[in-house]
Design a protein around this motif. Structure first.
Motif, PDB file in Angstrom:
ATOM      1  N   ILE A   1       0.844  -1.195   0.000  1.00 35.66           N
ATOM      2  CA  ILE A   1       0.000   0.000   0.000  1.00 35.66           C
ATOM      3  C   ILE A   1       0.884   1.252   0.000  1.00 35.66           C
ATOM      4  CG2 ILE A   1      -1.748   1.310   1.302  1.00 35.66           C
ATOM      5  CD1 ILE A   1      -2.594  -1.323   2.611  1.00 35.66           C
ATOM      6  N   VAL A   2       0.426   2.297  -0.670  1.00 43.16           N
ATOM      7  CA  VAL A   2       1.010   3.625  -0.512  1.00 43.16           C
ATOM      8  C   VAL A   2       0.170   4.384   0.509  1.00 43.16           C
ATOM      9  CG1 VAL A   2       1.509   5.831  -1.614  1.00 43.16           C
ATOM     10  CG2 VAL A   2       1.949   3.696  -2.848  1.00 43.16           C
ATOM     11  N   ASP A   3       0.802   4.863   1.561  1.00 43.86           N
ATOM     12  CA  ASP A   3       0.120   5.681   2.565  1.00 43.86           C
ATOM     13  C   ASP A   3       0.421   7.153   2.325  1.00 43.86           C
ATOM     14  OD1 ASP A   3      -1.130   3.669   3.923  1.00 43.86           O
ATOM     15  OD2 ASP A   3       0.120   3.781   5.730  1.00 43.86           O
TER      16      ASP A   3
ATOM     17  N   LEU B   1       4.456  10.547   2.199  1.00 41.51           N
ATOM     18  CA  LEU B   1       4.081   9.361   1.448  1.00 41.51           C
ATOM     19  C   LEU B   1       5.032   8.248   1.842  1.00 41.51           C
ATOM     20  CD1 LEU B   1       2.906  11.706  -0.429  1.00 41.51           C
ATOM     21  CD2 LEU B   1       3.099  10.030  -2.277  1.00 41.51           C
ATOM     22  N   THR B   2       4.485   7.072   2.150  1.00 35.16           N
ATOM     23  CA  THR B   2       5.333   5.966   2.582  1.00 35.16           C
ATOM     24  C   THR B   2       4.886   4.654   1.952  1.00 35.16           C
ATOM     25  OG1 THR B   2       3.971   5.397   4.516  1.00 35.16           O
ATOM     26  CG2 THR B   2       5.678   7.075   4.841  1.00 35.16           C
ATOM     27  N   ALA B   3       5.805   3.702   1.941  1.00 34.71           N
ATOM     28  CA  ALA B   3       5.476   2.316   1.597  1.00 34.71           C
ATOM     29  C   ALA B   3       4.871   1.682   2.833  1.00 34.71           C
ATOM     30  CB  ALA B   3       6.729   1.563   1.170  1.00 34.71           C
ATOM     31  N   ALA B   4       3.691   1.109   2.692  1.00 33.69           N
ATOM     32  CA  ALA B   4       2.983   0.585   3.855  1.00 33.69           C
ATOM     33  C   ALA B   4       2.269  -0.703   3.484  1.00 33.69           C
ATOM     34  CB  ALA B   4       1.996   1.622   4.379  1.00 33.69           C
ATOM     35  N   GLY B   5       1.466  -1.192   4.420  1.00 34.25           N
ATOM     36  CA  GLY B   5       0.789  -2.466   4.222  1.00 34.25           C
ATOM     37  C   GLY B   5       1.537  -3.576   4.922  1.00 34.25           C
ATOM     38  N   SER B   6       0.833  -4.649   5.205  1.00 36.95           N
ATOM     39  CA  SER B   6       1.377  -5.707   6.056  1.00 36.95           C
ATOM     40  C   SER B   6       2.554  -6.451   5.444  1.00 36.95           C
ATOM     41  CB  SER B   6       0.266  -6.711   6.390  1.00 36.95           C
ATOM     42  OG  SER B   6      -0.864  -6.051   6.898  1.00 36.95           O
ATOM     43  N   ALA B   7       2.746  -6.336   4.122  1.00 36.43           N
ATOM     44  CA  ALA B   7       3.941  -6.909   3.496  1.00 36.43           C
ATOM     45  C   ALA B   7       4.987  -5.830   3.239  1.00 36.43           C
ATOM     46  CB  ALA B   7       3.588  -7.628   2.198  1.00 36.43           C
ATOM     47  N   ALA B   8       4.578  -4.744   2.571  1.00 36.12           N
ATOM     48  CA  ALA B   8       5.550  -3.707   2.203  1.00 36.12           C
ATOM     49  C   ALA B   8       6.116  -2.993   3.424  1.00 36.12           C
ATOM     50  CB  ALA B   8       4.902  -2.702   1.260  1.00 36.12           C
ATOM     51  N   GLY B   9       5.244  -2.589   4.355  1.00 33.34           N
ATOM     52  CA  GLY B   9       5.724  -1.890   5.538  1.00 33.34           C
ATOM     53  C   GLY B   9       6.633  -2.752   6.381  1.00 33.34           C
ATOM     54  N   THR B  10       6.281  -4.009   6.534  1.00 33.74           N
ATOM     55  CA  THR B  10       7.110  -4.928   7.309  1.00 33.74           C
ATOM     56  C   THR B  10       8.439  -5.164   6.613  1.00 33.74           C
ATOM     57  OG1 THR B  10       5.118  -5.987   8.157  1.00 33.74           O
ATOM     58  CG2 THR B  10       7.172  -7.191   8.418  1.00 33.74           C
ATOM     59  N   ALA B  11       8.423  -5.231   5.272  1.00 30.54           N
ATOM     60  CA  ALA B  11       9.660  -5.435   4.515  1.00 30.54           C
ATOM     61  C   ALA B  11      10.654  -4.310   4.777  1.00 30.54           C
ATOM     62  CB  ALA B  11       9.352  -5.531   3.025  1.00 30.54           C
TER      63      ALA B  11
ATOM     64  N   VAL C   1       9.247 -16.544   6.124  1.00 27.90           N
ATOM     65  CA  VAL C   1       8.249 -15.977   5.214  1.00 27.90           C
ATOM     66  C   VAL C   1       7.191 -15.277   6.069  1.00 27.90           C
ATOM     67  CG1 VAL C   1       6.400 -16.468   3.566  1.00 27.90           C
ATOM     68  CG2 VAL C   1       8.582 -17.688   3.390  1.00 27.90           C
ATOM     69  N   HIS C   2       6.969 -14.008   5.785  1.00 26.13           N
ATOM     70  CA  HIS C   2       5.937 -13.255   6.508  1.00 26.13           C
ATOM     71  C   HIS C   2       4.758 -13.012   5.587  1.00 26.13           C
ATOM     72  CE1 HIS C   2       4.006 -10.611   9.324  1.00 26.13           C
ATOM     73  NE2 HIS C   2       3.968  -9.640   8.425  1.00 26.13           N
ATOM     74  N   LEU C   3       3.599 -13.500   5.982  1.00 22.66           N
ATOM     75  CA  LEU C   3       2.366 -13.322   5.225  1.00 22.66           C
ATOM     76  C   LEU C   3       1.642 -12.093   5.765  1.00 22.66           C
ATOM     77  CD1 LEU C   3       1.123 -17.047   5.296  1.00 22.66           C
ATOM     78  CD2 LEU C   3       2.587 -15.942   3.570  1.00 22.66           C
ATOM     79  N   GLY C   4       1.508 -11.071   4.948  1.00 17.94           N
ATOM     80  CA  GLY C   4       0.906  -9.820   5.395  1.00 17.94           C
ATOM     81  C   GLY C   4      -0.442  -9.568   4.775  1.00 17.94           C
ATOM     82  N   GLY C   5      -1.509  -9.630   5.566  1.00 19.43           N
ATOM     83  CA  GLY C   5      -2.835  -9.297   5.086  1.00 19.43           C
ATOM     84  C   GLY C   5      -3.531 -10.425   4.352  1.00 19.43           C
ATOM     85  N   MET C   6      -3.461 -11.627   4.898  1.00 19.28           N
ATOM     86  CA  MET C   6      -4.097 -12.764   4.241  1.00 19.28           C
ATOM     87  C   MET C   6      -5.624 -12.687   4.275  1.00 19.28           C
ATOM     88  SD  MET C   6      -1.626 -14.503   2.939  1.00 19.28           S
ATOM     89  CE  MET C   6      -0.906 -12.879   2.654  1.00 19.28           C
ATOM     90  N   ASP C   7      -6.154 -11.756   5.070  1.00 16.57           N
ATOM     91  CA  ASP C   7      -7.610 -11.567   5.098  1.00 16.57           C
ATOM     92  C   ASP C   7      -8.117 -10.783   3.897  1.00 16.57           C
ATOM     93  OD1 ASP C   7      -5.995  -9.653   6.440  1.00 16.57           O
ATOM     94  OD2 ASP C   7      -7.753  -8.654   7.235  1.00 16.57           O
ATOM     95  N   VAL C   8      -7.232 -10.110   3.155  1.00 16.76           N
ATOM     96  CA  VAL C   8      -7.671  -9.351   1.980  1.00 16.76           C
ATOM     97  C   VAL C   8      -7.029  -9.822   0.683  1.00 16.76           C
ATOM     98  CG1 VAL C   8      -8.244  -7.315   3.335  1.00 16.76           C
ATOM     99  CG2 VAL C   8      -5.966  -7.525   2.341  1.00 16.76           C
ATOM    100  N   THR C   9      -6.108 -10.754   0.758  1.00 17.16           N
ATOM    101  CA  THR C   9      -5.522 -11.342  -0.452  1.00 17.16           C
ATOM    102  C   THR C   9      -6.211 -12.688  -0.673  1.00 17.16           C
ATOM    103  OG1 THR C   9      -3.713 -12.197   0.922  1.00 17.16           O
ATOM    104  CG2 THR C   9      -3.304 -10.169  -0.288  1.00 17.16           C
ATOM    105  N   PHE C  10      -7.449 -12.625  -1.123  1.00 10.50           N
ATOM    106  CA  PHE C  10      -8.316 -13.803  -1.175  1.00 10.50           C
ATOM    107  C   PHE C  10      -7.729 -14.934  -2.017  1.00 10.50           C
ATOM    108  CE2 PHE C  10     -11.060  -9.906  -1.489  1.00 10.50           C
ATOM    109  CZ  PHE C  10     -11.319  -9.804  -0.129  1.00 10.50           C
ATOM    110  N   GLY C  11      -7.018 -14.578  -3.075  1.00 12.31           N
ATOM    111  CA  GLY C  11      -6.510 -15.595  -3.984  1.00 12.31           C
ATOM    112  C   GLY C  11      -5.441 -16.486  -3.388  1.00 12.31           C
TER     113      GLY C  11
ATOM    114  N   THR D   1       0.412   4.520  13.051  1.00 11.07           N
ATOM    115  CA  THR D   1       0.480   3.830  11.760  1.00 11.07           C
ATOM    116  C   THR D   1       1.743   2.980  11.661  1.00 11.07           C
ATOM    117  OG1 THR D   1      -0.661   5.684  10.705  1.00 11.07           O
ATOM    118  CG2 THR D   1       0.483   4.139   9.258  1.00 11.07           C
ATOM    119  N   GLY D   2       1.584   1.720  11.296  1.00  9.07           N
ATOM    120  CA  GLY D   2       2.732   0.856  11.070  1.00  9.07           C
ATOM    121  C   GLY D   2       3.320   0.215  12.303  1.00  9.07           C
TER     122      GLY D   2
END
Length: 316
Positions: A10-12, A35-45, A133-143, A261-262
């Motif tokens: 995500i871009v915050d 503006l930052t790189a965010a989200g459960s994968a990008a922010g953690t990375a 391996v860190h899985l970030g946001g598996m509740d919204v990455t349905f696939g 945030t984050g």
């Protein structure tokens, strides 16, 4: 690579302090916009790199300008972004966050390309070459809720790869679906609201923060689904570490909170780093607590956190 982060990017766009939304076309002056790189994968990375890890991030972003920014800023921070999938015609996920004076963060959010991530967007060979391996946001990455991906996670764990999972939403239906991942991960790291909702418990319903007893009960229910540990973050109350060995509360560190945030992403990054350095689960949770405390002092998911040495100094 040491760690692969998989999932939400995500871009915050953040502004502070925001105490009200102006009427009509009026303007309110603020002290800072980022503006930052965010989200459960990008922010953690990004946080993992700051703590000394080599990181590759996988997921889906759009082929738009926001995607260009996200790739550029993550690469600048040292994350390997070569495996991010650019989805033609889709928007990169983004949030607008008007940060309140007390650090609270309401949001306006576009899920964007995150909703379309599938196992085909991931590089299995690279996943097999990391230590975690860190899985970030598996509740919204349905696939990614796919039996083939679950089998891959089981194979990684059998080979000694640590698999952790964080969540993004506070929507009961989505969190209920994410529960299917629990038998296939080592550690799940929800916040207190997510833990209750994921366990099918709405809490006291009084509008106040859930009690430690309520959170403990929910965490034990999630633990029974198969992970080795459930670590529930509870804001100023610290975190609750629940394993088969028992329950331990790790207190938060006292800092001047600028923006929350984050903080969850930073906690995950510190926790994973602790495990990779040989810490036990509670010790690694303390590393996560220190990383989260640093991020809370600045604006955005990558603020405040600089390196592992200064992070661990908070625990001295």
């Amino acid at each position: 690579m040491t760690v692969a982060t998989v999932g939400v990017h995500i871009v915050d766009i953040l502004a502070r302090p925001v105490s009200y939304i102006p009427e009509g076309q009026d303007t309110a002056l603020v002290d800072q916009i980022r503006l930052t790189a965010a989200g459960s994968a990008a922010g953690t990375a990004v946080d993992l790199v700051k703590l000394g890890n080599e990181v590759v991030s996988m997921g889906a972003i759009g082929d738009d300008e926001l995607g260009d920014f996200l790739v550029a800023v993550m690469a600048k921070r040292g994350v390997d972004v070569s495996l991010l999938t650019r989805k033609a015609g889709e928007q990169t996920a983004a949030s607008i966050l008007p940060i309140r004076p007390d650090g609270g963060r309401p949001s306006f959010h576009v899920p964007g390309a995150n909703l379309g991530v599938t196992p085909a967007d991931l590089d299995e060979a690279r996943l097999r070459g990391v230590r975690a391996v860190h899985l970030g946001g598996m509740d919204v990455t349905f696939g990614l809720g796919d039996p083939a991906f679950f089998a891959l996670l089981d194979s990684l764990r059998a080979a000694g790869v640590i698999v952790t999972m964080d969540l993004l939403s506070e929507m009961p239906d989505l969190l209920g679906m994410a529960r299917a991942f629990l038998p296939h991960v080592d550690y799940v790291l929800p916040n207190d609201s997510q833990a209750l909702l994921m366990a099918g418990d709405s809490g006291s319903g009084s509008g106040s923060s859930p009690s430690v007893a309520e959170v403990s009960s929910a965490a034990r229910a999630l633990l029974a689904e198969g992970p080795r540990g459930v670590l529930v973050t509870m804001g100023a109350e610290g975190s609750l570490v629940v394993t088969e060995a028992g329950i331990e509360q790790v207190p938060a560190l006292k800092v001047e909170v600028s923006d929350t945030t984050g903080c969850g992403d930073a906690y995950c990054a510190g926790f994973i780093t602790g495990l990779l350095h040989g810490q036990d689960v509670v010790g690694a949770a303390r590393w996560g607590t220190a990383a989260a405390a640093q991020v809370a002092t600045g604006l955005g998911s990558d603020a405040g956190l600089t390196d592992l040495e200064s992070t661990l100094a908070l625990l001295a």
